[in-house]
Write an enzyme that holds these catalytic residues in place. Structure first.
Site, PDB file in Angstrom:
ATOM      1  N   LYS A   2       0.645  -1.284   0.203  1.00  0.00           N
ATOM      2  CA  LYS A   2      -0.040   0.219   0.044  1.00  0.00           C
ATOM      3  C   LYS A   2       0.827   1.338   0.250  1.00  0.00           C
ATOM      4  CE  LYS A   2      -3.025  -0.010   3.129  1.00  0.00           C
ATOM      5  NZ  LYS A   2      -3.884  -0.313   4.290  1.00  0.00           N
ATOM      6  N   GLY A   3       2.196   1.134  -0.648  1.00  0.00           N
ATOM      7  CA  GLY A   3       3.074   2.293  -0.687  1.00  0.00           C
ATOM      8  C   GLY A   3       3.365   2.979   0.769  1.00  0.00           C
ATOM      9  N   GLY A  30       2.219   1.345   4.097  1.00  0.00           N
ATOM     10  CA  GLY A  30       2.555  -0.477   4.396  1.00  0.00           C
ATOM     11  C   GLY A  30       1.910  -1.332   3.463  1.00  0.00           C
ATOM     12  N   ASP A  53      10.181  -1.869  -5.620  1.00  0.00           N
ATOM     13  CA  ASP A  53      11.215  -2.521  -5.957  1.00  0.00           C
ATOM     14  C   ASP A  53      12.130  -3.158  -4.876  1.00  0.00           C
ATOM     15  OD1 ASP A  53      10.070  -2.905  -8.755  1.00  0.00           O
ATOM     16  OD2 ASP A  53      11.324  -1.145  -9.289  1.00  0.00           O
TER      17      ASP A  53
END
Length: 111
Positions: A10-11, A14, A42
């Site tokens: 979820k960027g 988290g 990544d």
């Protein structure tokens, strides 16, 4: 049929790990400044898979640790442009960052 495990990134919010009837929620580490988020996902994936490869353990408990390791590495990635910050960190830096996750989430693990 279907995957045994599911991870949703979820960027900046988290990651979630699902397995059977279990759920693990890992927040992103709050940082004072984010310089460049490019590559954080990544880096998370590399840290996550690298930890699993190192341990050879794909249990739910070990995947929780792998998510914390991946998140810790991703938090370094965003601190400078490109891979600059990742080239500077040491194992001690990673352990300190994992400890910050322990304090934030009350998650206990050993590397």
């Amino acid at each position: 049929m279907g995957p045994k495990y599911l991870i949703i990134k979820k960027g900046e919010h988290g990651a979630l790990l699902f397995h059977e009837d279990k759920v693990f929620v890992a927040p992103a580490l709050p940082l004072e400044e984010v310089f460049d988020p490019t590559g954080a996902g990544d880096t998370f994936a590399g840290g996550f898979i690298g930890y699993l490869a190192k341990t050879g353990d794909i249990t739910f408990e070990n995947m929780k640790t792998a998510i914390i390791v991946g998140s810790a590495l991703a938090s370094f990635c965003v601190e400078k442009f490109g891979t600059t910050r990742l080239k500077e960190i040491t194992k001690e830096d990673i352990n300190k960052r994992v400890q910050q996750f322990r304090e934030l989430t009350n998650y206990q693990t050993e590397l």
